[in-house]
Design a protein around this motif. Structure first.
Motif, PDB file in Angstrom:
ATOM      1  N   LYS A 104       4.114   0.251  -7.372  1.00 49.38           N
ATOM      2  CA  LYS A 104       5.529  -0.137  -7.462  1.00 49.38           C
ATOM      3  C   LYS A 104       5.682  -1.653  -7.555  1.00 49.38           C
ATOM      4  O   LYS A 104       6.547  -2.177  -8.255  1.00 49.38           O
ATOM      5  N   LEU A 142       3.454   4.332  -1.370  1.00 48.18           N
ATOM      6  CA  LEU A 142       3.291   5.249  -2.503  1.00 48.18           C
ATOM      7  C   LEU A 142       4.343   5.041  -3.586  1.00 48.18           C
ATOM      8  O   LEU A 142       4.177   5.508  -4.705  1.00 48.18           O
ATOM      9  N   ALA A 196       0.807  -1.222   0.000  1.00 50.52           N
ATOM     10  CA  ALA A 196       0.000   0.000   0.000  1.00 50.52           C
ATOM     11  C   ALA A 196       0.842   1.275   0.000  1.00 50.52           C
ATOM     12  O   ALA A 196       0.304   2.372   0.110  1.00 50.52           O
ATOM     13  N   ARG A 251       9.880   6.768  -4.824  1.00 49.97           N
ATOM     14  CA  ARG A 251      11.203   6.764  -5.456  1.00 49.97           C
ATOM     15  C   ARG A 251      11.137   6.366  -6.929  1.00 49.97           C
ATOM     16  O   ARG A 251      12.106   6.515  -7.654  1.00 49.97           O
TER      17      ARG A 251
HETATM   18  P1  UTP Z   1       8.763   1.179   1.269  1.00 46.95           P
HETATM   19  O1  UTP Z   1       8.983   2.294   2.195  1.00 46.95           O
HETATM   20  O2  UTP Z   1       9.930   0.532   0.620  1.00 46.95           O
HETATM   21  O3  UTP Z   1       7.771   1.560   0.086  1.00 46.95           O
HETATM   22  O4  UTP Z   1       7.884   0.087   2.012  1.00 46.95           O
HETATM   23  P2  UTP Z   1       7.150   2.927  -0.354  1.00 46.95           P
HETATM   24  O5  UTP Z   1       6.894   3.816   0.812  1.00 46.95           O
HETATM   25  O6  UTP Z   1       5.994   2.570  -1.218  1.00 46.95           O
HETATM   26  O7  UTP Z   1       8.308   3.484  -1.292  1.00 46.95           O
HETATM   27  P3  UTP Z   1       9.005   4.930  -1.427  1.00 46.95           P
HETATM   28  O8  UTP Z   1      10.019   4.991  -0.306  1.00 46.95           O
HETATM   29  O9  UTP Z   1       7.947   5.981  -1.329  1.00 46.95           O
HETATM   30  O10 UTP Z   1       9.643   4.867  -2.788  1.00 46.95           O
HETATM   31  C1  UTP Z   1       8.112  -1.314   1.933  1.00 46.95           C
HETATM   32  C2  UTP Z   1       6.814  -2.025   1.571  1.00 46.95           C
HETATM   33  O11 UTP Z   1       5.802  -1.667   2.493  1.00 46.95           O
HETATM   34  C3  UTP Z   1       4.650  -1.203   1.833  1.00 46.95           C
HETATM   35  C4  UTP Z   1       5.134  -0.721   0.467  1.00 46.95           C
HETATM   36  O12 UTP Z   1       4.088  -0.834  -0.497  1.00 46.95           O
HETATM   37  C5  UTP Z   1       6.311  -1.635   0.183  1.00 46.95           C
HETATM   38  O13 UTP Z   1       5.910  -2.810  -0.491  1.00 46.95           O
HETATM   39  N1  UTP Z   1       4.018  -0.131   2.635  1.00 46.95           N
HETATM   40  C6  UTP Z   1       4.762   0.908   3.094  1.00 46.95           C
HETATM   41  C7  UTP Z   1       2.668  -0.211   2.912  1.00 46.95           C
HETATM   42  O14 UTP Z   1       1.975  -1.169   2.508  1.00 46.95           O
HETATM   43  N2  UTP Z   1       2.078   0.786   3.641  1.00 46.95           N
HETATM   44  C8  UTP Z   1       2.790   1.841   4.122  1.00 46.95           C
HETATM   45  O15 UTP Z   1       2.195   2.713   4.782  1.00 46.95           O
HETATM   46  C9  UTP Z   1       4.162   1.906   3.834  1.00 46.95           C
END
Ligand code: UTP
Length: 290
Positions: A28, A15, A13, A18
């Protein structure tokens, strides 16, 4: 004997900031490494390790992830009519058995800990695996989760996969402090998120594969009401560490942080080189570029 691990949670979930603008509309976790999305690589790892129930914590606009693992009758009919059996077989790899995929929505990306907490009802009172889909571990033998489950079968409790990172990069990671050894594994004494330079207890970084006991949800809940805002899984694990053992497992294999562009590109090359149908042509292409 330790209770069997039947369920895996996949938080999807986030965003993906990166990778913007690629992740403006597409999650992603749907970015492809060679010819399948990141999330499929990780789901395949869990399946091969014996997981039976797959729990996706998705964001409001991420229904495509669950759809990816469902049947697509029109496409199957077209492929069958055209005699495309190899493609049909590839499509079948993306299917999860009926009734085995579940999803819950994390309305707002409040952090990984919050995403895991959202899965509490679907997990229930049993141990579960937690796999971050933006980390791939390329192994030759048993996959990373299967290696962890072997350790879990002997020791039970909670297991965190770790891998060595260069000393000068350790401040970018969550790292473990190790305690006494129990047979072939080490107990974890503590966890440190992004240690200040020179203070890291080890260079063993937490990689994104966990086996956790359901009591972790008690601490995720406590944190939500206490701190609000961003909820970290590390804080909850630190609290649970005072009550239950945690073990560190160094999986054999090569780790790719596909949440970063360089790691994602490296994974594409490494996974392509591992494929007999691609290896020679990809090597030739790389040679042309260097
Ligand atoms: P990341 O911090 O690597 O993903 O979280 P992000 O926040 O989507 O990426 P950036 O930093 O903005 O580029 C690791 C995993 O945890 C999930 C993300 O989808 C990813 O698979 N995640 C992270 C959640 O499901 N919910 C959140 O609130 C945060």
């Amino acid at each position: 004997m330790a209770a069997r691990v039947r369920k895996a949670v996949f938080p999807v979930a986030g965003l993906g900031t990166r990778f913007l603008p690629a992740t403006k509309v597409m999650p992603k976790e749907m970015l492809t490494v060679v010819d399948r999305p990141l999330i499929q690589h990780v789901v395949e790892e869990a399946r091969a390790a014996g997981i039976e129930q797959f729990i996706f914590v998705t964001g409001p606009n991420k229904s495509v992830i669950k759809e990816h693992f469902a049947q697509h009758p029109e496409l199957e009919q077209v492929l069958a009519a055209r005699g495309k059996t190899a493609e049909l077989a590839e499509l079948a790899r993306s299917l999860l058995p009926p009734g085995s995929a579940h999803s819950v929505i994390q309305e707002e990306p409040l952090g990984l800990g919050h995403a895991v907490w959202c899965a509490r009802e679907l997990v229930g009172e049993e141990p579960f695996a937690l796999l971050l889909p933006d980390v791939l571990v390329q192994t030759q033998g048993k996959n990373c989760l299967a290696q962890m489950l072997d350790i879990y079968d002997q020791h039970g409790a909670n297991i965190i996969a770790v891998y060595p990172v260069p000393e000068d990069q350790v401040q970018s990671y969550g790292v473990v402090a190790l305690g006494r050894r129990d047979g072939d594994v080490s107990r974890i004494d503590s966890l440190v998120e992004k240690p200040k330079p020179g203070t890291a207890p080890t260079n063993l970084a937490i990689l994104g594969r966990y086996i956790l006991q359901p009591e972790i949800f008690d601490f995720l809940l406590a944190h939500e009401t206490g701190a609000g805002g961003e909820i970290q899984i590390t804080d909850a694990m630190l609290a649970l560490l005072k009550q239950q053992p945690f073990y560190a497992v160094q999986c054999e294999g090569r780790v790719f942080d596909c949440g970063s562009k360089a790691g994602f590109l490296a994974a594409n090359i490494a996974y392509a080189l591992d494929r007999p149908d691609l290896r020679d042509t990809v090597l030739a292409e790389i040679e042309k570029l260097t």
